[in-house]
Scaffold this motif. Structure first.
Motif, PDB file in Angstrom:
ATOM      1  N   SER A  38       0.678  -1.185   0.063  1.00 26.37           N
ATOM      2  CA  SER A  38      -0.064   0.109  -0.265  1.00 26.37           C
ATOM      3  C   SER A  38       0.806   1.167  -0.199  1.00 26.37           C
ATOM      4  O   SER A  38       0.351   2.409  -0.225  1.00 26.37           O
ATOM      5  N   GLY A  39       2.151   1.233   0.200  1.00 22.54           N
ATOM      6  CA  GLY A  39       2.978   2.403   0.116  1.00 22.54           C
ATOM      7  C   GLY A  39       3.434   2.841   1.640  1.00 22.54           C
ATOM      8  O   GLY A  39       4.108   3.759   1.582  1.00 22.54           O
ATOM      9  N   LYS A  40       3.432   2.003   2.685  1.00 26.70           N
ATOM     10  CA  LYS A  40       3.856   2.400   3.924  1.00 26.70           C
ATOM     11  C   LYS A  40       5.606   2.783   3.887  1.00 26.70           C
ATOM     12  O   LYS A  40       5.879   3.996   4.443  1.00 26.70           O
ATOM     13  N   LYS A  41       6.206   1.985   3.251  1.00 25.55           N
ATOM     14  CA  LYS A  41       7.762   2.077   3.423  1.00 25.55           C
ATOM     15  C   LYS A  41       8.103   3.411   2.560  1.00 25.55           C
ATOM     16  O   LYS A  41       8.790   4.151   3.050  1.00 25.55           O
ATOM     17  N   LEU A  42       7.363   3.576   1.395  1.00 24.18           N
ATOM     18  CA  LEU A  42       7.573   4.637   0.709  1.00 24.18           C
ATOM     19  C   LEU A  42       7.368   5.978   1.418  1.00 24.18           C
ATOM     20  O   LEU A  42       8.132   6.957   1.309  1.00 24.18           O
ATOM     21  N   LEU A  43       6.201   6.024   2.016  1.00 18.89           N
ATOM     22  CA  LEU A  43       5.922   7.328   2.701  1.00 18.89           C
ATOM     23  C   LEU A  43       6.746   7.483   4.012  1.00 18.89           C
ATOM     24  O   LEU A  43       7.072   8.463   4.255  1.00 18.89           O
ATOM     25  N   ALA A  44       7.011   6.433   4.734  1.00 20.00           N
ATOM     26  CA  ALA A  44       7.970   6.548   6.065  1.00 20.00           C
ATOM     27  C   ALA A  44       9.330   6.973   5.457  1.00 20.00           C
ATOM     28  O   ALA A  44       9.834   7.845   6.036  1.00 20.00           O
ATOM     29  N   ASN A  45       9.752   6.375   4.253  1.00 15.82           N
ATOM     30  CA  ASN A  45      11.240   6.983   3.866  1.00 15.82           C
ATOM     31  C   ASN A  45      11.139   8.509   3.337  1.00 15.82           C
ATOM     32  O   ASN A  45      11.988   9.095   3.689  1.00 15.82           O
ATOM     33  N   LEU A  46      10.046   8.734   2.754  1.00 17.18           N
ATOM     34  CA  LEU A  46       9.811  10.220   2.282  1.00 17.18           C
ATOM     35  C   LEU A  46       9.838  11.040   3.661  1.00 17.18           C
ATOM     36  O   LEU A  46      10.020  12.276   3.613  1.00 17.18           O
ATOM     37  N   PHE A  47       8.879  10.718   4.585  1.00 19.43           N
ATOM     38  CA  PHE A  47       8.680  11.426   5.791  1.00 19.43           C
ATOM     39  C   PHE A  47      10.090  11.665   6.268  1.00 19.43           C
ATOM     40  O   PHE A  47      10.595  12.655   6.733  1.00 19.43           O
ATOM     41  N   ALA A  48      11.030  10.488   6.375  1.00 21.42           N
ATOM     42  CA  ALA A  48      12.124  10.515   7.304  1.00 21.42           C
ATOM     43  C   ALA A  48      12.989  11.529   6.497  1.00 21.42           C
ATOM     44  O   ALA A  48      13.679  12.275   7.126  1.00 21.42           O
ATOM     45  N   MET A  49      12.935  11.168   5.216  1.00 23.27           N
ATOM     46  CA  MET A  49      14.063  12.004   4.395  1.00 23.27           C
ATOM     47  C   MET A  49      13.679  13.709   4.363  1.00 23.27           C
ATOM     48  O   MET A  49      14.416  14.572   4.539  1.00 23.27           O
ATOM     49  N   SER A  50      12.394  13.991   4.632  1.00 22.96           N
ATOM     50  CA  SER A  50      11.890  15.427   4.591  1.00 22.96           C
ATOM     51  C   SER A  50      12.410  16.116   5.931  1.00 22.96           C
ATOM     52  O   SER A  50      12.744  17.315   5.973  1.00 22.96           O
ATOM     53  N   MET A  51      12.076  15.296   7.064  1.00 23.70           N
ATOM     54  CA  MET A  51      12.452  15.596   8.377  1.00 23.70           C
ATOM     55  C   MET A  51      13.985  16.049   8.303  1.00 23.70           C
ATOM     56  O   MET A  51      14.440  16.706   8.919  1.00 23.70           O
ATOM     57  N   GLN A  52      14.811  15.116   7.786  1.00 25.70           N
ATOM     58  CA  GLN A  52      16.315  15.574   8.161  1.00 25.70           C
ATOM     59  C   GLN A  52      16.948  16.259   6.830  1.00 25.70           C
ATOM     60  O   GLN A  52      18.159  16.827   6.892  1.00 25.70           O
ATOM     61  N   CYS A  53      16.142  16.547   5.794  1.00 19.47           N
ATOM     62  CA  CYS A  53      16.592  17.484   4.610  1.00 19.47           C
ATOM     63  C   CYS A  53      17.111  18.743   5.138  1.00 19.47           C
ATOM     64  O   CYS A  53      16.616  19.563   5.975  1.00 19.47           O
ATOM     65  N   GLN A  54      18.415  19.091   4.539  1.00 19.07           N
ATOM     66  CA  GLN A  54      18.981  20.403   4.962  1.00 19.07           C
ATOM     67  C   GLN A  54      18.423  21.659   4.110  1.00 19.07           C
ATOM     68  O   GLN A  54      18.914  23.070   4.422  1.00 19.07           O
ATOM     69  N   ASP A  55      17.756  21.377   2.870  1.00 19.43           N
ATOM     70  CA  ASP A  55      17.383  22.518   2.235  1.00 19.43           C
ATOM     71  C   ASP A  55      15.819  22.187   1.710  1.00 19.43           C
ATOM     72  O   ASP A  55      15.474  22.108   0.586  1.00 19.43           O
ATOM     73  N   ARG A  56      14.762  22.130   2.661  1.00 20.27           N
ATOM     74  CA  ARG A  56      13.308  21.674   2.259  1.00 20.27           C
ATOM     75  C   ARG A  56      12.744  22.823   1.320  1.00 20.27           C
ATOM     76  O   ARG A  56      12.931  23.976   1.688  1.00 20.27           O
ATOM     77  N   ASP A  57      11.868  22.055   0.685  1.00 21.43           N
ATOM     78  CA  ASP A  57      10.777  23.097  -0.174  1.00 21.43           C
ATOM     79  C   ASP A  57       9.963  23.912   0.938  1.00 21.43           C
ATOM     80  O   ASP A  57       9.950  23.096   1.930  1.00 21.43           O
ATOM     81  N   GLU A  58       9.292  24.832   0.374  1.00 25.51           N
ATOM     82  CA  GLU A  58       8.282  25.396   1.372  1.00 25.51           C
ATOM     83  C   GLU A  58       7.333  24.496   1.841  1.00 25.51           C
ATOM     84  O   GLU A  58       6.700  24.808   2.714  1.00 25.51           O
ATOM     85  N   ASP A  59       6.843  23.812   0.782  1.00 25.07           N
ATOM     86  CA  ASP A  59       5.772  22.704   1.116  1.00 25.07           C
ATOM     87  C   ASP A  59       6.200  21.499   1.935  1.00 25.07           C
ATOM     88  O   ASP A  59       5.188  20.710   2.139  1.00 25.07           O
ATOM     89  N   GLY A  60       7.587  21.556   2.308  1.00 24.66           N
ATOM     90  CA  GLY A  60       7.873  20.296   3.166  1.00 24.66           C
ATOM     91  C   GLY A  60       8.444  19.114   2.513  1.00 24.66           C
ATOM     92  O   GLY A  60       9.014  18.320   3.084  1.00 24.66           O
ATOM     93  N   ASP A  61       8.583  19.534   1.154  1.00 26.58           N
ATOM     94  CA  ASP A  61       9.215  18.351   0.381  1.00 26.58           C
ATOM     95  C   ASP A  61      10.584  18.292   0.515  1.00 26.58           C
ATOM     96  O   ASP A  61      11.275  19.323   0.489  1.00 26.58           O
ATOM     97  N   ALA A  62      11.625  17.269   0.560  1.00 27.45           N
ATOM     98  CA  ALA A  62      12.821  17.063   0.555  1.00 27.45           C
ATOM     99  C   ALA A  62      13.375  17.788  -0.555  1.00 27.45           C
ATOM    100  O   ALA A  62      12.855  17.291  -1.792  1.00 27.45           O
ATOM    101  N   CYS A  63      14.661  18.164  -0.613  1.00 24.79           N
ATOM    102  CA  CYS A  63      15.148  18.688  -1.853  1.00 24.79           C
ATOM    103  C   CYS A  63      15.768  17.605  -2.769  1.00 24.79           C
ATOM    104  O   CYS A  63      15.791  17.847  -4.092  1.00 24.79           O
ATOM    105  N   GLY A  64      16.133  16.644  -2.156  1.00 26.14           N
ATOM    106  CA  GLY A  64      16.669  15.472  -3.088  1.00 26.14           C
ATOM    107  C   GLY A  64      18.100  15.597  -3.465  1.00 26.14           C
ATOM    108  O   GLY A  64      18.770  14.603  -3.943  1.00 26.14           O
TER     109      GLY A  64
END
Length: 331
Positions: A38-64
């Motif tokens: 259903s996408g649990k791991k994908l969402l958890a990984n993106l959530f974790a990545m977003s939390m730790q990102c050093q240059d997040r977008d305004e909407d909370g998405d990780a910069c990548g």
């Protein structure tokens, strides 16, 4: 790994995560509950990545692009810990003590948060859950624990009450089909079949689109269901042996049987063919609907869930399948 904008469905959960990250209001514990694929791991990984990102977008998405994101995408971010377990169907108290409780007291290496992702959290023993509970009750300010489950009810009520619950819903069929055709270049007719069997589960749809054996498994199951009334016990045993060749994908085999009987139930109750997945088998669906009672169909659907649970608990494969097929035959 894609960003939130590339995720199909789950918009409410993504909005919640983005708001939590941008408002600096991340909770210390989450449960992501949804069926396999259903996408649990994908969402958890993106959530974790977003939390730790050093240059997040305004909407909370990780910069990548930052060092943390690059480490996260390669699975090497030191403050994103994925809890593992040696026993296939059990997360032991030692797994939790060593990988979570003993580690969580050490401050983050390079990030604001220290994130623990526990996949298959419903496999934790009661002792493991109790050990984790002590940490969830008094976590360090930097700690975030994510429990990924197929069945949140398997967790202790005391754990559930201390976590933010995120329930992953099924994705609309048209969105799944669009993704398969546009992103995976699956032809129209094959996408329709995958969507019908995936029942709103993107992971399952993708797996079916890539599966070499899906058509074989489907044909084997349909042959069995069409002929089970006339089959003898030795023939049923032989069918079980054929199932053995699909052992790694046995849940797909059982899901096909479940979808068949849901079709029977839908047709029996509504006399409508609009929602029937096995539309090419209507002659046999109608015949089964006439022969089986509502109670009998419910017994079969219950038996399928029990068979899945027993196989997950490593009960003897042939025994589980024989009991299941006898229940199907009797009802």
């Amino acid at each position: 790994m894609s960003g939130f904008k590339d995720v199909v469905g789950h918009k409410n959960i993504i909005k919640y995560i983005q708001n939590a990250v941008t408002a600096d209001a991340v909770s210390h514990a989450y449960i992501l509950n949804g069926e396999r694929g259903s996408g649990k791991k994908l969402l958890a990984n993106l959530f974790a990545m977003s939390m730790q990102c050093q240059d997040r977008d305004e909407d909370g998405d990780a910069c990548g692009k930052c060092q943390s994101c690059k480490q996260a995408m390669s699975g090497n971010q030191p403050d994103i810990i994925r809890v593992t377990h040696e026993k296939p169907n059990t997360i032991s108290v030692d797994d939790i003590r060593v990988q979570v409780n003993d580690d969580i007291v050490i401050r983050p290496y390079s990030s604001k948060y220290k994130v623990y992702i526990i996949a298959d959290a419903d496999l934790m023993t009661v002792q493991a859950q109790n050990a984790l509970l002590k940490t969830i009750e008094e976590p360090p300010s930097y700690a975030v624990i994510m429990l990924l489950t197929e069945n949140a009810e398997a967790l202790l009520p005391t754990i559930r009450s201390r976590c933010v619950m995120m329930k992953l819903r099924n994705i609309k069929d048209q969105l799944v089909k669009k993704y398969l055709m546009e992103q995976l270049e699956v032809p129209d007719y094959k996408a329709d079949v995958c969507v019908a069997f995936a029942q709103g589960n993107m992971g399952k749809a993708i797996m079916l689109a890539h599966s070499e054996y899906f058509n074989e498994i489907k044909e084997e199951a349909v042959h069995l269901l069409r002929n089970i009334d006339e089959m003898t016990v030795p023939e049923l045993t032989e069918a079980v042996k054929r199932c053995m060749t699909y052992k790694l994908e046995i849940n797909d085999y059982l899901d096909i049987i479940a979808i068949w009987y849901r079709d029977v139930l839908i047709y029996k109750a509504t006399k409508s063919v609009d929602r029937v997945v096995f539309s090419d088998q209507m002659k046999y669906i109608k015949e089964r609907a006439r022969k089986s009672s509502y109670e009998g169909i419910e017994n079969i659907l219950d038996a399928l869930e029990k068979a899945k649970a027993r196989l997950k608990a490593n009960v003897n494969f042939e025994l589980v399948m024989e009991l299941l097929l006898l229940t199907v035959k009797e009802n």
